[in-house]
Design a protein around this motif. Structure first.
Motif, PDB file in Angstrom:
ATOM      1  N   GLU A  64       0.939  -1.200   0.080  1.00  0.00           N
ATOM      2  CA  GLU A  64      -0.089   0.154   0.116  1.00  0.00           C
ATOM      3  C   GLU A  64       1.043   1.332  -0.061  1.00  0.00           C
ATOM      4  N   ARG A  74      -4.949  -1.196  -8.351  1.00  0.00           N
ATOM      5  CA  ARG A  74      -4.768  -2.883  -8.196  1.00  0.00           C
ATOM      6  C   ARG A  74      -4.686  -3.353  -9.689  1.00  0.00           C
ATOM      7  N   LEU A 108      -9.679   7.718  -4.905  1.00  0.00           N
ATOM      8  CA  LEU A 108      -8.887   6.622  -4.078  1.00  0.00           C
ATOM      9  C   LEU A 108      -8.787   7.234  -2.636  1.00  0.00           C
ATOM     10  N   SER A 160     -14.015  -1.947  -7.746  1.00  0.00           N
ATOM     11  CA  SER A 160     -13.888  -0.722  -7.965  1.00  0.00           C
ATOM     12  C   SER A 160     -14.102  -0.112  -9.357  1.00  0.00           C
ATOM     13  N   PRO A 183     -12.732   4.981   0.820  1.00  0.00           N
ATOM     14  CA  PRO A 183     -12.729   3.570   0.730  1.00  0.00           C
ATOM     15  C   PRO A 183     -13.554   2.927  -0.246  1.00  0.00           C
ATOM     16  N   ARG A 208      -3.515  -0.178  -3.759  1.00  0.00           N
ATOM     17  CA  ARG A 208      -4.467  -0.979  -2.693  1.00  0.00           C
ATOM     18  C   ARG A 208      -4.056  -2.356  -2.419  1.00  0.00           C
ATOM     19  N   SER A 209      -3.335  -2.509  -1.454  1.00  0.00           N
ATOM     20  CA  SER A 209      -2.868  -4.182  -1.249  1.00  0.00           C
ATOM     21  C   SER A 209      -2.612  -4.682  -2.551  1.00  0.00           C
ATOM     22  N   LYS A 216      -4.923   6.234  -1.481  1.00  0.00           N
ATOM     23  CA  LYS A 216      -4.351   4.980  -1.492  1.00  0.00           C
ATOM     24  C   LYS A 216      -4.067   4.833  -3.154  1.00  0.00           C
TER      25      LYS A 216
END
Lengths: 323, 336
Positions: free
Chosen positions: A11, A232, A279, A287, A282, A25-26, A22
């Motif tokens: 992140e 992502r 972004l 998305s 949340p 994102r992960s 963000k």
């Protein structure tokens, strides 16, 4: 699989007045040894942020908030925790980067060879070896030794980008990150640069991460392709798979919105409505749901997880195309 | 070495069309940039015509002179030789009234939507500017009405919610729509679009191209579309002119140029284009040489790089010759 780099739960965020953005994102990603992986996406999708995160070039107000970037060398190192001398040796010796703006990367008041000497000395290359290395890598990038004595303004855009490539390779990194290296160049020169990158990869056994917004350019260099959307990777797989059988609706939309020489004049192009999500807030569910032509009610509620659709081809969608 | 004979426009491009329907015509236009010993022909004896209602694209690499051509067309540039006609009147010799008509009737869409809109002006201020200059007869509310109509046309809907926004709130694609609205509000005869989508993302770029295409059908303007990229050029334009070092080396119908290029340079451009399906396997074996100033080129501008070069290519300059219907090439040995 023989991986060079493994990214887990990365992140990267930017603290702004409005809130924390963000940008990644992960994110999970494995980079195989010796491959060219193209990261494709539109502006703001996070592809460059990933490149900069790997190089540890994210500067305030940005920071890597979470996750790990493991480099599998003689022993595994977490890049996110490198500091000082170790970080300096990691940059350029393990991972080097070629940037988009060939014009702004080189120091305008230094001769080309001095820029090499600067970089090589900073990375403890033996002085006796330096001159030979400069010639060698300039030659690999398709430039003659004459270039050594020139200043950047005496070179064309294509030649400057070749110098950047030579410079990036001069410390013999394992991984080369090329961030839109040909975007500012003409098609003819672009093709030459892409060709030399391919040759270099074969000669030196390089691994290349190629960042671009242009899916056609990605197609001509990549082995694998990763499609970025809103921080992502929504689809990743072998190039032919992603191009010929895209499984994510976004990849499909991206592919059908490009104008090629075969596009019929005046025909309406398939286009995406709306904008990528903000972004800062949340994201609930998928998305892409607000722009997706085949969204269903569940897409708003549940986050899609990455699933294998065919050999080495992953997609992050509840209802991938073709099922 | 710089003495160039003024060539007469003979049986070539501009006279091949009925001049009465031309919106714009270039005749032997030459623009020379000098800097010390360096002499560069940004435009080297350029002749072509733009017919009413048609779109012609000017394609070429950076330094080929395509942007200079656009600047000359809109009279933002003094050229050294030649004449540009707007609706059969030489642009340099227009009187006050005619110049006003020319200014209102020829509009430009620039490449960079981040630089071409004043950040302190609202969308309304930007789009209304041409009306303020050319339509003093309109009242405030009429102008606002016009601007709203135009915003709706370019797809900024609902127009009411965009009209008072400032550029910083808009995305690149939306900004480019605003500059298209500004260019079209005077219902011009001629639009010059200089790489209008090259700064935009692919998916946004395709919507802007579709929009331009619809607008040109609806409003029937003629367009000079300047681009380094042949795919969008073919998509938007009926005819295409390929430029190399200040010269038009090939001009003709877009389809016939893309499907069977006659000039080796056009072929080089086409084979260099990256292609999603990698079907473009054909390669040209050229010696890249961009280290030339084109002030001293006696012969063909592409001679130093051309794989098919012969002796006379370096000695004399090939003129644009008709090879087939509406397809002209400046090459002694055109491809077959």
């Amino acid at each position: 699989m023989n991986d060079l780099l493994s990214i887990r739960g990365l992140e990267t965020v930017f603290d702004t007045k409005r809130g924390t953005v963000k940008a990644l994102r992960s994110l999970d990603l494995d980079i195989h040894k010796g491959e060219t992986l193209a990261l494709v996406g539109e502006s703001g999708s996070g592809k460059s942020t990933l490149g900069l995160s790997i190089m540890r070039l994210i500067e305030s107000p940005g920071r890597i908030a979470e996750g790990s970037i493991i480099l599998h060398a003689t022993e595994d190192v977490d890049v996110t925790s490198l500091k000082g001398g170790k970080l300096r040796r990691f940059r350029w010796k393990k991972v080097a980067m070629v940037f988009q703006s060939a014009m702004n990367v080189l120091n305008p008041v230094m001769r080309i060879e001095d820029q090499f000497i600067d970089a090589l000395e900073a990375h403890d290359i033996d002085k006796s070896e330096i001159s030979g290395r400069i010639d060698h890598y300039l030659k690999l990038a398709g430039l003659g030794p004459k270039v050594r004595r020139l200043y950047p303004h005496e070179l064309s855009g294509g030649m400057r980008q070749r110098v950047n490539i030579a410079l990036a390779l001069s410390c013999e990194p394992d991984l080369l990150i090329a961030d839109e290296p040909t975007t500012a160049l003409d098609v003819v020169v672009q093709k030459e640069i892409l060709k030399s990158l391919n040759t270099l990869k074969k000669q030196l056994g390089l691994t290349i991460i190629f960042i671009t917004h242009d899916i056609s350019v990605a197609a001509s260099v990549a082995d694998r392709m990763a499609i970025f959307y809103a921080g992502r990777i929504v689809e990743i797989g072998p190039k032919e798979e992603v191009i010929n059988r895209p499984r994510h609706p976004y990849s499909k939309a991206l592919l059908s919105s490009i104008i090629t020489l075969n596009t019929k004049r005046g025909q309406d192009l398939i286009s995406l409505k709306g904008n990528p999500p903000d972004l800062i807030t949340p994201i609930e569910g998928c998305s892409f749901h607000n722009r997706c032509p085949s969204a269903r009610p569940e897409c708003l509620k549940y986050k899609p997880v990455e699933s294998l659709v065919s050999s080495d081809h992953y997609v992050e969608c509840l209802y991938p195309i073709g099922e | 070495m710089f003495a160039k004979s003024e060539r007469k426009v003979e049986e070539n491009v501009s006279s091949s069309s009925v001049s009465g329907t031309d919106v714009m015509r270039f005749e032997n236009v030459t623009k020379i940039y000098k800097s010390g010993p360096i002499v560069n022909y940004a435009l080297d004896d350029v002749s072509f015509s733009l017919r009413k209602g048609e779109t012609i694209s000017i394609v070429g690499e950076s330094g080929s002179g395509k942007t200079t051509l656009g600047m000359a067309a809109i009279n933002l540039l003094n050229y050294d030789r030649g004449t540009i006609y707007f609706e059969n009147m030489p642009v340099k010799k227009l009187n006050r009234k005619q110049r006003k008509k020319f200014r209102a009737g020829s509009q430009m869409i620039f490449q960079d939507p981040y630089g071409s809109l004043n950040p302190y002006n609202s969308v309304y201020d930007s789009v209304v500017a041409p009306l303020n200059s050319f339509r003093p007869d309109l009242s405030r509310s009429q102008k606002r009405e016009e601007v709203l109509k135009m915003l709706d046309k370019v797809g900024l809907r609902p127009a009411e919610s965009y009209i008072d926004e400032f550029p910083k709130k808009l995305s690149g694609g939306q900004r480019q729509r605003v500059s298209i609205a500004r260019a079209l509000i005077m219902r011009p005869e001629l639009i010059i679009a200089d790489e209008p989508t090259s700064m935009l993302d692919v998916s946004v770029s395709s919507t802007v191209m579709t929009l331009l295409n619809h607008l040109k059908e609806e409003m029937n303007f003629s367009m000079l579309y300047i681009s380094h990229e042949l795919a969008t050029a073919r998509y938007i334009s009926e005819r295409m002119a390929v430029m190399n070092l200040g010269r038009i080396v090939e001009i003709g119908g877009s389809d016939s140029i893309v499907d069977h290029p006659l000039h080796p340079y056009t072929k080089l451009l086409l084979t260099s284009m990256p292609d999603v399906n990698n079907s473009n396997s054909e390669e040209m074996d050229v010696t890249l040489d961009f280290d030339i100033y084109n002030g001293g080129i006696k012969g063909c501008s592409f001679a130093t790089m051309c794989p098919f070069v012969r002796e006379n290519c370096k000695e004399s300059r090939p003129e644009l010759n008709k090879v087939e219907e509406d397809h002209y090439v400046a090459c002694f040995y055109p491809l077959t």
